[in-house]
Design an enzyme around this catalytic site. Sequence first.
Site, PDB file in Angstrom:
ATOM      1  N   TYR A   1      -0.544  -1.268  10.623  1.00  0.00           N
ATOM      2  CA  TYR A   1      -0.827  -1.442   9.186  1.00  0.00           C
ATOM      3  C   TYR A   1       0.330  -0.875   8.362  1.00  0.00           C
ATOM      4  O   TYR A   1       0.852  -1.538   7.459  1.00  0.00           O
ATOM      5  CB  TYR A   1      -2.148  -0.749   8.837  1.00  0.00           C
ATOM      6  CG  TYR A   1      -2.617  -0.959   7.417  1.00  0.00           C
ATOM      7  CD1 TYR A   1      -3.280  -2.127   7.046  1.00  0.00           C
ATOM      8  CD2 TYR A   1      -2.406   0.014   6.439  1.00  0.00           C
ATOM      9  CE1 TYR A   1      -3.725  -2.312   5.735  1.00  0.00           C
ATOM     10  CE2 TYR A   1      -2.842  -0.161   5.131  1.00  0.00           C
ATOM     11  CZ  TYR A   1      -3.502  -1.331   4.790  1.00  0.00           C
ATOM     12  OH  TYR A   1      -3.929  -1.513   3.490  1.00  0.00           O
TER      13      TYR A   1
ATOM     14  N   LYS B   1       2.918  -3.064   5.923  1.00  0.00           N
ATOM     15  CA  LYS B   1       2.990  -2.807   4.482  1.00  0.00           C
ATOM     16  C   LYS B   1       4.410  -2.399   4.054  1.00  0.00           C
ATOM     17  O   LYS B   1       4.840  -2.710   2.943  1.00  0.00           O
ATOM     18  CB  LYS B   1       1.958  -1.736   4.089  1.00  0.00           C
ATOM     19  CG  LYS B   1       0.509  -2.188   4.269  1.00  0.00           C
ATOM     20  CD  LYS B   1       0.184  -3.401   3.401  1.00  0.00           C
ATOM     21  CE  LYS B   1      -1.273  -3.788   3.431  1.00  0.00           C
ATOM     22  NZ  LYS B   1      -1.572  -4.999   2.628  1.00  0.00           N
TER      23      LYS B   1
ATOM     24  N   SER C   1       0.869  -1.192   0.000  1.00  0.00           N
ATOM     25  CA  SER C   1       0.000   0.000   0.000  1.00  0.00           C
ATOM     26  C   SER C   1       0.897   1.231   0.000  1.00  0.00           C
ATOM     27  O   SER C   1       2.061   1.155   0.421  1.00  0.00           O
ATOM     28  CB  SER C   1      -0.853  -0.007   1.274  1.00  0.00           C
ATOM     29  OG  SER C   1      -1.513   1.227   1.433  1.00  0.00           O
TER      30      SER C   1
HETATM   31  N1  LIG Z   1      -8.810  -0.581  -0.401  1.00  0.00           N
HETATM   32  C1  LIG Z   1      -7.759   0.205  -0.368  1.00  0.00           C
HETATM   33  O1  LIG Z   1      -7.870   1.443  -0.419  1.00  0.00           O
HETATM   34  C2  LIG Z   1      -6.375  -0.404  -0.292  1.00  0.00           C
HETATM   35  C3  LIG Z   1      -5.291   0.446  -0.474  1.00  0.00           C
HETATM   36  C4  LIG Z   1      -4.008  -0.075  -0.425  1.00  0.00           C
HETATM   37  C5  LIG Z   1      -3.816  -1.425  -0.199  1.00  0.00           C
HETATM   38  N2  LIG Z   1      -4.894  -2.231  -0.003  1.00  0.00           N
HETATM   39  C6  LIG Z   1      -4.608  -3.645   0.245  1.00  0.00           C
HETATM   40  O2  LIG Z   1      -5.253  -4.420  -0.741  1.00  0.00           O
HETATM   41  C7  LIG Z   1      -5.570  -5.702  -0.207  1.00  0.00           C
HETATM   42  C8  LIG Z   1      -7.024  -6.022  -0.484  1.00  0.00           C
HETATM   43  O3  LIG Z   1      -7.817  -5.079   0.202  1.00  0.00           O
HETATM   44  P1  LIG Z   1      -9.294  -4.683  -0.231  1.00  0.00           P
HETATM   45  O4  LIG Z   1      -9.403  -3.233  -0.057  1.00  0.00           O
HETATM   46  O5  LIG Z   1      -9.646  -5.308  -1.522  1.00  0.00           O
HETATM   47  O6  LIG Z   1     -10.122  -5.356   0.963  1.00  0.00           O
HETATM   48  P2  LIG Z   1     -11.579  -6.023   1.031  1.00  0.00           P
HETATM   49  O7  LIG Z   1     -12.456  -5.580  -0.091  1.00  0.00           O
HETATM   50  O8  LIG Z   1     -12.036  -5.801   2.423  1.00  0.00           O
HETATM   51  O9  LIG Z   1     -11.259  -7.558   0.800  1.00  0.00           O
HETATM   52  C9  LIG Z   1     -10.427  -8.250   1.673  1.00  0.00           C
HETATM   53  C10 LIG Z   1     -10.345  -9.697   1.221  1.00  0.00           C
HETATM   54  O10 LIG Z   1      -9.461 -10.394   2.092  1.00  0.00           O
HETATM   55  C11 LIG Z   1     -10.159 -11.525   2.648  1.00  0.00           C
HETATM   56  N3  LIG Z   1      -9.580 -11.752   3.963  1.00  0.00           N
HETATM   57  C12 LIG Z   1      -9.637 -10.957   5.048  1.00  0.00           C
HETATM   58  N4  LIG Z   1      -8.945 -11.511   6.059  1.00  0.00           N
HETATM   59  C13 LIG Z   1      -8.444 -12.681   5.597  1.00  0.00           C
HETATM   60  C14 LIG Z   1      -7.661 -13.706   6.150  1.00  0.00           C
HETATM   61  N5  LIG Z   1      -7.235 -13.656   7.423  1.00  0.00           N
HETATM   62  N6  LIG Z   1      -7.337 -14.764   5.384  1.00  0.00           N
HETATM   63  C15 LIG Z   1      -7.746 -14.840   4.093  1.00  0.00           C
HETATM   64  N7  LIG Z   1      -8.501 -13.902   3.511  1.00  0.00           N
HETATM   65  C16 LIG Z   1      -8.839 -12.838   4.258  1.00  0.00           C
HETATM   66  C17 LIG Z   1     -11.634 -11.157   2.595  1.00  0.00           C
HETATM   67  O11 LIG Z   1     -12.513 -12.242   2.472  1.00  0.00           O
HETATM   68  P3  LIG Z   1     -13.128 -13.130   3.693  1.00  0.00           P
HETATM   69  O12 LIG Z   1     -13.827 -12.173   4.580  1.00  0.00           O
HETATM   70  O13 LIG Z   1     -14.025 -14.118   2.994  1.00  0.00           O
HETATM   71  O14 LIG Z   1     -11.964 -13.788   4.335  1.00  0.00           O
HETATM   72  C18 LIG Z   1     -11.678 -10.410   1.264  1.00  0.00           C
HETATM   73  O15 LIG Z   1     -11.710 -11.314   0.184  1.00  0.00           O
HETATM   74  C19 LIG Z   1      -5.204  -5.653   1.286  1.00  0.00           C
HETATM   75  O16 LIG Z   1      -3.929  -6.208   1.488  1.00  0.00           O
HETATM   76  C20 LIG Z   1      -5.173  -4.164   1.565  1.00  0.00           C
HETATM   77  O17 LIG Z   1      -4.326  -3.850   2.641  1.00  0.00           O
HETATM   78  C21 LIG Z   1      -6.163  -1.761  -0.049  1.00  0.00           C
END
Ligand SMILES: NC(=O)c1ccc[n+]([C@@H]2O[C@H](COP(=O)([O-])OP(=O)(O)OC[C@H]3O[C@@H](n4cnc5c(N)ncnc54)[C@H](OP(=O)(O)O)[C@@H]3O)[C@@H](O)[C@H]2O)c1
Length: 258
Positions: free
Chosen positions: A160, A164, A147
Amino acid sequence: MIKEKFDLTGKVAIITGASKGIGEAMARGLAEFGATVVVSSRKQEAVDAVAAQFREEGLSALGIACHVGNAEQRAALVQQVSDQYGKIDILINNAGTNPYFGPIHKMPEAAYQKTMDVNLNSAIHLSNLVYPIMKAQGGGSIIHISSIEGLHPSKMMMAYNLSKTALIMLGNNQSIEWGKDNIRVNVICPGYVKTKLSASLLANEEASKSLQENCALARAATPDEMAGLAVFLASDASSYMTGSTIVNDGGLLHAPLF
Ligand SMILES: NC(=O)c1ccc[n+]([C@@H]2O[C@H](COP(=O)([O-])OP(=O)(O)OC[C@H]3O[C@@H](n4cnc5c(N)ncnc54)[C@H](OP(=O)(O)O)[C@@H]3O)[C@@H](O)[C@H]2O)c1
């Protein structure tokens, strides 16, 4: 042809945290370019639903549940994929969490541990599980989803941020150790993306105003805007890239000071 280098036909990919958000979009992207994608997250029904939807669209997909913080489930995931397909070409360590939003000195130890276990330690262990498989088959591509929060400090998200930042160095170190085995390791740093994880932050008026003012594109991304980069890094189109950290943030990190 250079175009053919993007083709992922015959490749097998594991994407963690792929039941929704960025992980689902990246899994779809890889599948559209021909890969068989293993959609993984904690909940079997959730990954089954995504995989079924992909198959309905003519894509090749299978759902396997795995809590990435659980050693037995990690081992079972890699074993099952290896048994079923005989190979693993791509691993995207995408599952992530942020269980605590608050000051450093009040952070519960359990929240710190959970953040590190899910965001960082799982990526170390899953990579180590696929390493011998990729090495034996002559190569592979590992992608860590970090991130921009790993590249700059922010208030109230210390664990967090730390997890990252560490993911970036993990990728750097793995690229140096595993390059000789033709295993490439790269890191993607998204900016703000409209998903469940970021929903409360993006709903915050102050954060939304700051995004408008500081992000060059003046908006958050949609998950599919992260997918093209994953396809590129997974494919032979990026065959000379390893140890890279790529920011995809709409220009947010380059916010001018005045
Ligand atoms: N959204 C942003 O703005 C953003 C920005 C920078 C980086 N990121 C990074 O991008 C990645 C994806 O984030 P997102 O925003 O797409 O989140 P999201 O929409 O909340 O999705 C998270 C996913 O991870 C799964 N998950 C959560 N805990 C887990 C665990 N312990 N084991 C296996 N699966 C797990 C969830 O499914 P289940 O609930 O079915 O397990 C879901 O499929 C993360 O690493 C996040 O830090 C996000």
